[in-house]
Motif scaffolding. Structure first.
Motif, PDB file in Angstrom:
ATOM      1  N   GLY A  18     -41.440  22.097 -25.424  1.00 24.83           N
ATOM      2  CA  GLY A  18     -40.446  23.146 -25.574  1.00 24.83           C
ATOM      3  C   GLY A  18     -40.270  23.948 -24.293  1.00 24.83           C
ATOM      4  N   ARG A  19     -41.401  24.223 -23.612  1.00 18.75           N
ATOM      5  CA  ARG A  19     -41.307  24.980 -22.364  1.00 18.75           C
ATOM      6  C   ARG A  19     -40.555  24.191 -21.295  1.00 18.75           C
ATOM      7  NH1 ARG A  19     -46.594  26.692 -23.814  1.00 18.75           N
ATOM      8  NH2 ARG A  19     -47.540  25.019 -22.559  1.00 18.75           N
ATOM      9  N   VAL A  20     -40.786  22.891 -21.239  1.00 24.68           N
ATOM     10  CA  VAL A  20     -40.076  22.050 -20.270  1.00 24.68           C
ATOM     11  C   VAL A  20     -38.574  22.056 -20.560  1.00 24.68           C
ATOM     12  CG1 VAL A  20     -39.751  19.687 -19.453  1.00 24.68           C
ATOM     13  CG2 VAL A  20     -42.062  20.601 -19.771  1.00 24.68           C
ATOM     14  N   THR A  21     -38.259  21.922 -21.843  1.00 25.18           N
ATOM     15  CA  THR A  21     -36.838  21.934 -22.230  1.00 25.18           C
ATOM     16  C   THR A  21     -36.185  23.259 -21.854  1.00 25.18           C
ATOM     17  OG1 THR A  21     -37.308  20.448 -24.092  1.00 25.18           O
ATOM     18  CG2 THR A  21     -35.236  21.672 -24.144  1.00 25.18           C
ATOM     19  N   LEU A  22     -36.888  24.381 -22.113  1.00 22.78           N
ATOM     20  CA  LEU A  22     -36.355  25.703 -21.782  1.00 22.78           C
ATOM     21  C   LEU A  22     -36.153  25.847 -20.284  1.00 22.78           C
ATOM     22  CD1 LEU A  22     -35.520  28.542 -22.602  1.00 22.78           C
ATOM     23  CD2 LEU A  22     -37.934  29.207 -22.511  1.00 22.78           C
ATOM     24  N   LEU A  23     -37.156  25.385 -19.500  1.00 26.33           N
ATOM     25  CA  LEU A  23     -37.043  25.486 -18.047  1.00 26.33           C
ATOM     26  C   LEU A  23     -35.883  24.639 -17.525  1.00 26.33           C
ATOM     27  CD1 LEU A  23     -40.817  25.400 -17.007  1.00 26.33           C
ATOM     28  CD2 LEU A  23     -39.249  27.355 -16.907  1.00 26.33           C
TER      29      LEU A  23
END
Length: 225
Positions: free
Chosen positions: A5-10
């Motif tokens: 999720g953090r990768v997608t957000l970034l």
């Protein structure tokens, strides 16, 4: 939030940042010349120049409806006076005395460019002699007052030639001293904006000013078109 999720957000934030950076750096042109070929023909160049700053690209036809004939005429004169005092407008014509006087002054200043009789022969010694003789004959005619007043400034009579040329043209109907539509139900004004068509923001401000000037007249029974 899990690592995926953090990768997608970034990635999403990065894409937004790139899109914002691209939007800021991308030039936006409203100039119609972008549709011209790299080496436009002279006709294409003239067309674009007229669209940019030609007379038709700056003219606004204004109508005032409602109320009585006299109310429309008064509103026309008041609106014209207000717009003439504003630098956003280069010309305001509504058929009243002031606009007609300005038109006559323009025709007189440009008489040698507008006159259909001016050519190399007319400006020769013989042509000038003949033209001046015609003007003197016009002074001696029963209706020669106008010719007499123009003789010192226009000895070849080009203004008289223009008057004869324009006398057969169709002019707007006038009621109560101002232009009206054919039916007489609408007062008419012709307004020239200072801003060229390419400066759409300045033209919008000028049109908003026109609306504000009319609203300030406080004629609730009248409508501006």
């Amino acid at each position: 939030m899990n690592p995926r999720g953090r990768v997608t957000l970034l990635l999403w934030l990065g894409l937004i940042a790139i899109a914002a950076w691209q939007a800021v750096r991308t030039p936006i042109r409203t100039d119609l010349s972008v549709f011209l070929p790299r080496s436009p023909a002279i006709e294409q160049q003239i067309l674009i120049e007229q669209l940019r700053a030609g007379a038709l690209a700056r003219l606004v036809l204004v109508g005032i409806e409602g109320g009585s004939t006299e109310a429309r005429a008064q509103a026309s004169r008041a609106l014209a006076e207000a717009l003439r005092a504003d630098v956003q407008f280069t010309q305001v014509a509504n058929g009243d005395g002031q606009s007609l006087q300005a038109d006559r002054a323009f025709v007189f200043r440009q008489r040698y460019l507008l006159s259909p009789t001016v050519d190399a022969e007319r400006l020769s010694v013989g042509g000038l002699r003949a033209a001046i003789s015609e003007t003197i004959e016009a002074v001696a005619a029963p209706a020669g007052m106008l010719a007499a007043s123009l003789l010192p400034r226009d000895p070849t009579g080009e203004t008289l030639q223009l008057i004869d040329t324009l006398s057969g043209s169709v002019s707007p109907r006038r009621e109560a001293g101002v232009w009206t539509s054919r039916t007489g139900e609408r007062a008419l004004l012709m307004v020239a904006l200072r801003a060229p068509l390419i400066d759409s923001d300045a033209q919008q401000r000028a049109l908003a000013t026109l609306d504000d000037r009319f609203a300030a007249l406080n004629w609730p029974e009248l409508r501006l078109l």
